[in-house]
Design a protein around this motif. Structure first.
Motif, PDB file in Angstrom:
ATOM      1  N   ASN A 138      22.961  76.836  91.589  1.00 29.93           N
ATOM      2  CA  ASN A 138      23.368  77.112  90.218  1.00 29.93           C
ATOM      3  C   ASN A 138      24.714  77.812  90.154  1.00 29.93           C
ATOM      4  OD1 ASN A 138      21.214  75.917  88.977  1.00 29.93           O
ATOM      5  ND2 ASN A 138      19.939  77.761  89.126  1.00 29.93           N
ATOM      6  N   ARG A 139      24.847  78.767  91.036  1.00 29.89           N
ATOM      7  CA  ARG A 139      26.098  79.495  91.048  1.00 29.89           C
ATOM      8  C   ARG A 139      27.243  78.541  91.339  1.00 29.89           C
ATOM      9  NH1 ARG A 139      27.509  83.913  88.424  1.00 29.89           N
ATOM     10  NH2 ARG A 139      28.372  85.588  89.707  1.00 29.89           N
ATOM     11  N   GLU A 140      26.999  77.658  92.252  1.00 25.31           N
ATOM     12  CA  GLU A 140      28.049  76.717  92.609  1.00 25.31           C
ATOM     13  C   GLU A 140      28.384  75.796  91.440  1.00 25.31           C
ATOM     14  OE1 GLU A 140      27.285  76.538  97.447  1.00 25.31           O
ATOM     15  OE2 GLU A 140      26.240  75.153  96.104  1.00 25.31           O
ATOM     16  N   LYS A 141      27.352  75.373  90.724  1.00 18.87           N
ATOM     17  CA  LYS A 141      27.605  74.532  89.558  1.00 18.87           C
ATOM     18  C   LYS A 141      28.446  75.279  88.536  1.00 18.87           C
ATOM     19  CE  LYS A 141      23.210  72.069  89.853  1.00 18.87           C
ATOM     20  NZ  LYS A 141      21.886  71.976  89.243  1.00 18.87           N
ATOM     21  N   GLN A 142      28.064  76.542  88.366  1.00 19.44           N
ATOM     22  CA  GLN A 142      28.782  77.372  87.415  1.00 19.44           C
ATOM     23  C   GLN A 142      30.255  77.487  87.807  1.00 19.44           C
ATOM     24  OE1 GLN A 142      27.167  81.310  87.424  1.00 19.44           O
ATOM     25  NE2 GLN A 142      28.032  81.838  85.413  1.00 19.44           N
ATOM     26  N   ILE A 143      30.449  77.695  89.092  1.00 24.04           N
ATOM     27  CA  ILE A 143      31.817  77.851  89.559  1.00 24.04           C
ATOM     28  C   ILE A 143      32.567  76.530  89.487  1.00 24.04           C
ATOM     29  CG2 ILE A 143      33.095  78.173  91.708  1.00 24.04           C
ATOM     30  CD1 ILE A 143      31.107  80.664  92.003  1.00 24.04           C
ATOM     31  N   LEU A 144      31.856  75.468  89.740  1.00 23.84           N
ATOM     32  CA  LEU A 144      32.475  74.151  89.610  1.00 23.84           C
ATOM     33  C   LEU A 144      33.011  73.954  88.197  1.00 23.84           C
ATOM     34  CD1 LEU A 144      33.212  71.316  90.490  1.00 23.84           C
ATOM     35  CD2 LEU A 144      30.833  70.647  90.189  1.00 23.84           C
ATOM     36  N   GLU A 145      32.211  74.344  87.232  1.00 25.71           N
ATOM     37  CA  GLU A 145      32.659  74.204  85.852  1.00 25.71           C
ATOM     38  C   GLU A 145      33.961  74.950  85.603  1.00 25.71           C
ATOM     39  OE1 GLU A 145      30.297  74.748  82.374  1.00 25.71           O
ATOM     40  OE2 GLU A 145      28.468  74.143  83.442  1.00 25.71           O
ATOM     41  N   LEU A 146      33.993  76.165  86.118  1.00 26.57           N
ATOM     42  CA  LEU A 146      35.197  76.954  85.914  1.00 26.57           C
ATOM     43  C   LEU A 146      36.392  76.306  86.592  1.00 26.57           C
ATOM     44  CD1 LEU A 146      33.634  80.484  86.304  1.00 26.57           C
ATOM     45  CD2 LEU A 146      34.488  79.435  84.219  1.00 26.57           C
ATOM     46  N   ILE A 147      36.143  75.810  87.798  1.00 30.02           N
ATOM     47  CA  ILE A 147      37.242  75.145  88.508  1.00 30.02           C
ATOM     48  C   ILE A 147      37.732  73.971  87.675  1.00 30.02           C
ATOM     49  CG2 ILE A 147      37.828  73.772  90.527  1.00 30.02           C
ATOM     50  CD1 ILE A 147      35.854  75.431  92.124  1.00 30.02           C
ATOM     51  N   LEU A 148      36.771  73.248  87.109  1.00 29.53           N
ATOM     52  CA  LEU A 148      37.107  72.082  86.315  1.00 29.53           C
ATOM     53  C   LEU A 148      37.807  72.443  85.011  1.00 29.53           C
ATOM     54  CD1 LEU A 148      36.249  70.003  88.196  1.00 29.53           C
ATOM     55  CD2 LEU A 148      34.038  69.902  87.072  1.00 29.53           C
ATOM     56  N   ASP A 149      37.702  73.698  84.658  1.00 28.18           N
ATOM     57  CA  ASP A 149      38.457  74.152  83.493  1.00 28.18           C
ATOM     58  C   ASP A 149      39.880  74.524  83.867  1.00 28.18           C
ATOM     59  OD1 ASP A 149      36.495  73.836  81.662  1.00 28.18           O
ATOM     60  OD2 ASP A 149      35.809  75.918  81.705  1.00 28.18           O
ATOM     61  N   GLY A 150      40.161  74.383  85.144  1.00 29.01           N
ATOM     62  CA  GLY A 150      41.508  74.682  85.575  1.00 29.01           C
ATOM     63  C   GLY A 150      41.673  76.097  86.088  1.00 29.01           C
ATOM     64  N   LYS A 151      40.562  76.756  86.304  1.00 24.62           N
ATOM     65  CA  LYS A 151      40.648  78.130  86.781  1.00 24.62           C
ATOM     66  C   LYS A 151      40.918  78.174  88.289  1.00 24.62           C
ATOM     67  CE  LYS A 151      39.202  80.239  82.909  1.00 24.62           C
ATOM     68  NZ  LYS A 151      37.792  80.306  82.501  1.00 24.62           N
ATOM     69  N   GLY A 152      41.773  79.056  88.672  1.00 26.76           N
ATOM     70  CA  GLY A 152      41.990  79.309  90.090  1.00 26.76           C
ATOM     71  C   GLY A 152      40.949  80.280  90.603  1.00 26.76           C
ATOM     72  N   ASN A 153      40.947  80.529  91.893  1.00 25.41           N
ATOM     73  CA  ASN A 153      39.958  81.432  92.454  1.00 25.41           C
ATOM     74  C   ASN A 153      40.001  82.804  91.793  1.00 25.41           C
ATOM     75  OD1 ASN A 153      38.663  79.761  94.247  1.00 25.41           O
ATOM     76  ND2 ASN A 153      40.170  80.116  95.875  1.00 25.41           N
ATOM     77  N   ASN A 154      41.188  83.257  91.525  1.00 27.66           N
ATOM     78  CA  ASN A 154      41.311  84.559  90.887  1.00 27.66           C
ATOM     79  C   ASN A 154      40.674  84.588  89.505  1.00 27.66           C
ATOM     80  OD1 ASN A 154      42.446  86.383  92.621  1.00 27.66           O
ATOM     81  ND2 ASN A 154      44.509  85.522  92.345  1.00 27.66           N
ATOM     82  N   ASP A 155      40.931  83.536  88.737  1.00 23.50           N
ATOM     83  CA  ASP A 155      40.368  83.467  87.391  1.00 23.50           C
ATOM     84  C   ASP A 155      38.849  83.422  87.456  1.00 23.50           C
ATOM     85  OD1 ASP A 155      42.981  83.171  86.360  1.00 23.50           O
ATOM     86  OD2 ASP A 155      42.913  81.034  86.817  1.00 23.50           O
TER      87      ASP A 155
END
Lengths: 220, 220
Positions: B162-179
């Motif tokens: 789940n956490r990974e999915k959540q993070i995937l979403e953020l990545i897909l929003d264009g977020k970098g690791n810092n964001d």
DNA sequence: GATTAAATAAGTATTTTTACTTATTTTTAT
DNA sequence: ATAAAAATAAGTAAAAATACTTATTTAATC
């Protein structure tokens, strides 16, 4: 209005003749050249620059869908009507994806054939009602589809120089600056500059946005 | 085979009579009831439980699309053919979204009308070729459509935590690791690890591939 | 023939990502 | 309750990308 200039690509002479005779009395359409295989079709098209290509899928040398793809890429203003014996799902879907402006089954009536030609010549699309099932199944997935954007060549993409478009393609293939540099035989720095400039022009600030923008622009 | 039992909903008697006479000699179809407005249509349908509804969009009380929506929801095995005077984009798109099995312009020929009825009675879909433009424009967005995958939750995505999915979403929003780190209030390193792991699981090696894969998985 | 636009390339400094490994703390399932 | 899975975090070194600037060489156009 001048008649729509048509190139006919089908490996069966009989089919070509049939279509020609169908169009004989139509003043709006004129078959200006023919080809009996895909490769030939491309050659003829490059020479004749027709307005519209009527193309069979199954042909020797190069199949009709490949021809359509080439046109979509290199001669985007030439219309493409795919004629097929098959209502096979793959063919239909592939045709649409390849950029066909229409898809007719060979069993279609003359009336429908002409309707399709008129629609396409006028810049529209015409897909036989018989295959709407396939279209719906394959493309109508989620319900809401917010943006009925004009899928026309956007202004945004046309501000890019050719080199930039080329580099954009490579980026979209997942290439890093090094890969781009290598495959174009330019320095990494140059690749970087191009990337930098094109991203600025497209007003995106990272790869994701780039990818999304590209999707909107139907580049992917 | 028993004939397909049809309910006809249109506020113009003339139109209804016309359609009835068209179907008079067709043994495959039988108009068992009529309605002259949307509300009435729903009532009649509930009583008669027909196999198929032919419905006009513009009707008093409740428009045809509303009727279609109700059927899709409550009587999902009743087929729906929308008849319309308009090839307006909204109507077409709305019809499809509402669950119509077909859409015909009132200008269609008898032949096409019967073709549509047969297709729909057989469980298929039939949309007038004249409106394929609209369908394509609205539903065929990106070019490549490699996978007519069941947009079911794929295996690939379900291997992600789940956490990974959540993070995937953020990545897909264009977020970098810092964001990502910031918005989840975790350390950047953790975000990195998650990104690293999920990319490994999805078997992609860069953001572009990630984006493409995500598109395939209908996440975007 | 002169301007302009495009493509090329290098420099610099900062920030990110990659590609791991190790290790602790929570959760979750049996 | 205990083992397994997931989430957390840090460390390290190398590779890329970012965000510019400046500058030269081609091409295209006027």
């Amino acid at each position: 209005m001048n008649p729509t200039r048509i190139v006919l690509a089908d490996d069966h002479e009989l089919v070509r003749d049939g279509i020609k005779s169908l169009l004989e009395n139509e003043t709006d359409f004129k078959v200006i050249a023919e080809a009996s295989d895909g490769k030939e079709a491309l050659k003829v098209i490059a020479q004749e620059k027709p307005d519209l290509l009527i193309v069979d899928i199954r042909m020797p040398q190069m199949n009709g869908l490949e021809v359509v793809k080439h046109l979509t890429k290199d001669f985007s203003d030439i219309k493409k009507l795919v004629l097929s014996m098959h209502d096979s799902e793959e063919y239909v879907v592939e045709s649409i994806v390849a950029g066909a402006d229409g898809y007719l089954l060979k069993g279609s009536s003359k009336a429908e054939f002409l309707k399709a030609l008129h629609a396409i010549a006028a810049g529209g699309k015409y897909f036989s009602g018989d295959i709407s099932q396939i279209i719906i199944d394959n493309f109508v997935k989620g319900k809401s589809k917010p943006s009925p954007k004009p899928l026309a060549e956007s202004e945004e993409i046309s501000q890019l120089t050719n080199r930039e478009k080329q580099i954009l393609e490579l980026i979209l293939d997942g290439k890093g600056n090094n890969d781009v540099a290598e495959s174009l035989k330019i320095s990494r720095r140059t690749a970087e500059v191009h990337r930098f400039n094109l991203m600025k022009k497209l007003n995106v600030k990272n790869l994701i946005e780039l990818t999304q923008k590209s999707k909107e622009l139907n580049l992917i």
